[in-house]
Design a protein around this motif. Structure first.
Motif, mmCIF file in Angstrom:
data_model
loop_
_atom_site.group_PDB
_atom_site.id
_atom_site.type_symbol
_atom_site.label_atom_id
_atom_site.label_comp_id
_atom_site.label_asym_id
_atom_site.label_seq_id
_atom_site.Cartn_x
_atom_site.Cartn_y
_atom_site.Cartn_z
ATOM 1 N N ALA A 83 -16.052 -65.072 16.424
ATOM 2 C CA ALA A 83 -17.241 -65.452 17.188
ATOM 3 C C ALA A 83 -17.736 -64.263 17.997
ATOM 4 C CB ALA A 83 -16.933 -66.634 18.114
ATOM 5 N N VAL A 141 -19.529 -61.802 15.752
ATOM 6 C CA VAL A 141 -20.889 -62.217 15.397
ATOM 7 C C VAL A 141 -21.806 -62.062 16.609
ATOM 8 C CG1 VAL A 141 -22.340 -64.091 14.533
ATOM 9 C CG2 VAL A 141 -20.021 -63.790 13.638
ATOM 10 N N ALA A 142 -21.299 -62.413 17.772
ATOM 11 C CA ALA A 142 -22.108 -62.268 18.996
ATOM 12 C C ALA A 142 -22.480 -60.809 19.199
ATOM 13 C CB ALA A 142 -21.338 -62.804 20.202
ATOM 14 N N ILE A 164 -25.443 -59.720 17.434
ATOM 15 C CA ILE A 164 -26.710 -60.246 17.949
ATOM 16 C C ILE A 164 -27.225 -59.433 19.137
ATOM 17 C CG2 ILE A 164 -27.743 -62.269 19.081
ATOM 18 C CD1 ILE A 164 -25.781 -63.985 17.457
ATOM 19 N N LYS A 165 -26.300 -58.913 19.896
ATOM 20 C CA LYS A 165 -26.644 -58.162 21.114
ATOM 21 C C LYS A 165 -27.700 -57.097 20.928
ATOM 22 C CE LYS A 165 -22.242 -57.987 23.311
ATOM 23 N NZ LYS A 165 -21.101 -57.141 23.579
ATOM 24 N N GLY A 166 -28.544 -57.011 21.900
ATOM 25 C CA GLY A 166 -29.497 -55.907 21.922
ATOM 26 C C GLY A 166 -30.554 -55.944 20.835
ATOM 27 N N PRO A 208 -35.451 -61.031 18.323
ATOM 28 C CA PRO A 208 -35.256 -62.194 17.463
ATOM 29 C C PRO A 208 -35.445 -61.872 15.988
ATOM 30 C CG PRO A 208 -36.512 -62.812 19.394
ATOM 31 C CD PRO A 208 -36.325 -61.334 19.461
ATOM 32 N N ILE A 231 -32.514 -60.017 14.765
ATOM 33 C CA ILE A 231 -31.368 -60.913 14.635
ATOM 34 C C ILE A 231 -31.474 -61.683 13.317
ATOM 35 C CG2 ILE A 231 -30.225 -62.956 15.573
ATOM 36 C CD1 ILE A 231 -31.163 -62.051 18.363
ATOM 37 N N ARG A 232 -32.651 -62.171 13.055
ATOM 38 C CA ARG A 232 -32.841 -62.929 11.813
ATOM 39 C C ARG A 232 -32.527 -62.064 10.610
ATOM 40 N NH1 ARG A 232 -36.293 -67.868 12.436
ATOM 41 N NH2 ARG A 232 -36.238 -67.857 10.174
ATOM 42 N N LEU A 251 -28.739 -61.268 10.365
ATOM 43 C CA LEU A 251 -27.914 -62.393 9.966
ATOM 44 C C LEU A 251 -28.385 -63.060 8.688
ATOM 45 C CD1 LEU A 251 -27.061 -63.986 13.404
ATOM 46 C CD2 LEU A 251 -25.913 -62.182 12.154
ATOM 47 N N GLY A 252 -29.387 -62.487 8.079
ATOM 48 C CA GLY A 252 -29.817 -63.016 6.801
ATOM 49 C C GLY A 252 -30.537 -64.345 6.853
ATOM 50 N N PHE A 253 -31.280 -64.569 7.899
ATOM 51 C CA PHE A 253 -32.066 -65.797 7.937
ATOM 52 C C PHE A 253 -33.240 -65.607 6.994
ATOM 53 C CE2 PHE A 253 -31.244 -67.500 12.475
ATOM 54 C CZ PHE A 253 -29.903 -67.275 12.321
ATOM 55 N N TYR A 264 -37.062 -59.002 26.944
ATOM 56 C CA TYR A 264 -37.222 -58.189 25.742
ATOM 57 C C TYR A 264 -37.406 -56.711 26.009
ATOM 58 C CZ TYR A 264 -37.607 -62.686 23.542
ATOM 59 O OH TYR A 264 -37.332 -63.941 23.097
#
Lengths: 174, 561
Positions: free
Chosen positions: A130, A133-134, A137-139, A142, A145-146, A149-151, A173
């Motif tokens: 966890a 993964v966090a 995401i840092k820094g 959005p 991040i997407r 993480l492969g959104f 931001y």
């Protein structure tokens, strides 16, 4: 937490248990390592997993399980000591180094790992992944991040929401 | 419980994206984000995450338990007592000074902390307290002296605010949408304000009693409510002159003028208790120039005393063998005249003919001045280092920490998490007996105040003893508590205010005791410190008689530097 080796009459060599992954691969490990999993610990204390029986783990494939066991084997000694009381700084640093490298892997493997850690109730591994993964995401914005993480690409509606959000919370931001 | 694992997720193949993870694993990941800014970005990333962050019960509570809040900076007040006779009044809003040690990688542009989004106030807004990312502000007096006191709770970064009607005010009308408030005001939609009015039982008497009441917006019924137990709780509130000494760990402290006993109000439970402070160890008077409480490194109560220009910090130490008994011991001691010997400009400014005074007390440093008020300097508590050149030393008043807002602030999901915000501040209030303190005009602020609540508030206020609104009377300044002290020569202030009431309001933030606000009472605040910083405020509208005098007092910001 108690080391289960002496649990039911297995003296001498550490007691071994067999785990069977979803694709029917058998893994033989020390009970002490497998016991990092709260789920397995109970089964083992009940005497399961010994001999030819093996403990089936239908939710975990062999690749993931071998990874999980790698973690367990490494962490078993420290866990057996009840955490860290007599762990030396060197031991801890070594574990930390191991952890860092351990999670330096593909995302899909990370997710499989955290699922397995969750199913097997291995708290340390769960936290480790966890955290990893966090950290990814840092820094990031959005959109980053997407992407990271492969959104899937955001729909126009999502994009609009995101923009509105960024506008409103602009301070976050910068 | 053990076998559960197998059935839960039948999927044999591992998930390949975060999206395939069950919600609680997503929660686990999001809990490990490093700051509220990251959390906010994550919330923007997708709906599911947003829901997890803002809508999951307990998420923010857990997050706070795992991650220390990031103090972005402090809002500095300008203490009205600094203003000299004949000077122009202080106006403007509190000044934001960013934290120098921002260990978080999220440093927010200071301009974001501007309070320019607040409703118009001719003389600006003064700060009464802070909690988390919320500030409790009140409107400085305008023009003549009377003014309606308006309290506002705001969140600078999200630029939202919520008006609060003070007890005593009446006619709030109607109600409109109750829902509204929950919706657009985010974090500002759930907090409590604790207000302590001091009232003078006898019209011409010197004494006043604290009378707390609580305003809550998000919980309970909303509106103001008197605290029945507040005045008692088995404790006989003193009819003595008291001075607000500060706030530590979610409690407000007053010191009584005679023997140094401290009256404590726990903001969370709103109950009073007493703490004794040995009067004999130090003599001297007990007022805001000589007696303050702070939290110290460990957050435990410390008493800061200024006796004959010696700065002392007392801490409680457990006595052996006894459960509760703790004795006060001197933890720090500094002779200011000597310590300040090397400061630049010493010849010019520094006399120490009279005792030094405490201007503001913070957990890490104390701001002091010679009684002549010729300069301000800080004493770092860790090192006892004396410094003049410090951005924070430019503002002769309390500084209130402001943290980065938590994401809840983001959305209006009124999660359970916001729990209790609470602010407190103290202010004086009008003299009249029940004078209800601040009076708030019936009007409602902008976006806020939902109607229904208003209705409730009204009821509440009705219950209040106070006089009613009409008086907008602002309380006299808090100077009160301390009027007389040797303190400020130049400020002549009337000795003890006869009947004013002070009020302390505080905001309680979400969960725990936070260091929160400090106290500075708004002008009206009472004994507490009073005005803040911007420029002149005449702050508080002082009440009656003293008004004039106060008003007369000059207020010009001296030019420190």
């Amino acid at each position: 937490m108690a080391a289960p080796e002496s649990g039911d009459g297995n003296n001498g060599a550490a007691r071994m248990v067999t785990l069977i992954s979803s694709d029917n691969t058998r893994f033989e490990v020390e009970a002490a390592a497998a016991s990092l999993s709260q789920t397995l610990q109970l089964t083992i204390l009940d005497g399961g997993g010994g001999g030819g029986d093996g403990i089936p783990l239908p939710n975990v494939d062999s690749a993931t399980l071998s990874k999980v066991l790698e973690y367990c084997i490494k962490h078993a000694p420290a866990a057996a000591n009840g955490g860290a009381p007599n762990a030396t700084a060197v031991d801890r640093a070594e574990l930390e180094r191991f952890d860092n490298e351990f999670v330096n892997i593909d995302q899909s493997v990370l997710y499989s790992l955290i699922m397995a850690a969750h199913n097997l109730e291995i708290e340390g591994l769960q936290s480790l992944v966890a955290k990893k993964v966090a950290d990814m995401i840092k820094g990031k914005s959005p959109m980053e991040i997407r992407r990271t993480l492969g959104f899937p690409d955001p729909t126009p509606e999502e994009q609009a929401e995101m923009n509105a959000h960024m506008l409103e919370y602009g301070w976050a931001y910068e | 419980m053990k076998t559960r694992a197998k059935k839960e997720h039948p999927r044999a193949a591992g998930p390949t994206t975060v999206h395939n993870l069950p919600d609680h694993l997503i929660t686990l990941i999001l809990l490990r984000l490093d700051s509220s800014a990251t959390l906010i970005r994550a919330a923007a990333t997708c709906k599911l995450w947003r829901r997890t962050i803002t809508g999951t019960t307990g998420f923010l509570t857990q997050y706070r338990a795992l991650n220390a809040p990031c103090v972005a900076g402090h809002y500095h007040a300008f203490h009205p007592d600094w203003i000299e006779y004949g000077e122009t009044p202080i106006t403007g809003n509190p000044v934001f000074v960013p934290s120098s040690s921002n260990n978080n990688n999220t440093i927010v542009d200071s301009r974001r902390f501007s309070l320019d989004f607040l409703p118009e106030s001719e003389m600006g807004w003064a700060i009464a307290d802070s909690h988390g990312s919320l500030l409790l502000l009140f409107k400085r007096g305008t023009g003549g002296g009377f003014q309606r006191d308006e309290l506002v709770v705001c969140d600078p970064l999200t630029r939202r605010y919520q008006g609060i009607l003070c007890p005593g005010s009446i006619n709030l009308d109607g109600d409109d949408d109750d829902n509204n408030h929950a919706k657009g005001s985010g974090g500002v939609s759930n907090f409590r304000v604790v207000l302590v009015d001091y009232f003078n039982p006898e019209p011409e008497g010197y004494y006043y009693k604290p009378e707390p009441c609580v305003f809550s917006l998000g919980n309970d019924d909303g509106g103001w409510r008197e605290l029945p137990s507040a005045s008692t709780n088995g404790i006989t509130l003193p009819e003595l002159s008291m001075t607000f000494a500060g706030r530590v760990n979610g409690s407000l402290y007053w010191v009584t003028g005679e023997d140094g006993a401290m009256l404590v109000l726990d903001k969370a439970t709103t109950t009073f208790s007493w703490i004794t402070f040995p009067p004999d160890t130090v003599g001297g008077s007990y007022d805001k120039w000589t007696f303050r409480v702070i939290g110290g490194d460990d957050g435990k109560l410390r008493v800061v005393r200024m006796i004959n220009s010696n700065l002392m910090v007392f801490a409680q130490r457990h006595q052996q063998g006894s459960d509760d008994d703790e004795e006060w011991v001197i933890e720090k001691f500094l002779r200011l005249p000597e310590a300040a010997g090397d400061l630049p400009g010493r010849e010019e400014y520094w006399y120490f003919q009279r005792n030094a005074m405490i201007v503001a007390a913070h957990d890490k440093y104390i701001l002091v001045t010679p009684q002549e008020k010729t300069c301000l300097f800080s004493v770092e508590l860790d090192t006892l280092k004396v410094e003049r050149e410090h951005e924070r030393n430019k503002y002769p008043g309390q500084a209130y920490p402001c943290e980065l807002p938590w994401p809840p602030v983001l959305e209006a999901y009124a999660g359970d998490d916001h729990g209790q915000y609470q602010h407190a501040c103290c202010g004086p209030s009008p003299p009249r007996r029940p004078a209800p303190a601040a009076v708030e005009p019936p009007r409602r602020f902008c976006r806020t105040l939902p109607g229904p609540r208003a209705g409730r508030a009204r009821a509440a206020s009705a219950a209040l003893p106070g006089p009613r609104a009409s008086q907008v009377t602002p309380p006299p300044l808090p100077l009160a508590g301390a009027p007389s002290r040797p303190g400020s020569p130049r400020l002549r202030r009337p000795p003890r205010a006869p009947n004013w009431q002070g009020r302390a309001v505080s905001t309680v933030p979400r969960r725990g005791p936070e260091p929160a606000g400090v106290a500075s009472p708004p002008p009206p605040l009472v004994g507490v410190s009073t005005r803040r910083s911007w420029s002149a405020c005449r702050v508080a509208l002082p009440g009656p008689p003293r008004l004039a005098r106060l008003r007369r007092m000059g207020r010009r910001r001296s030019d420190w530097r």
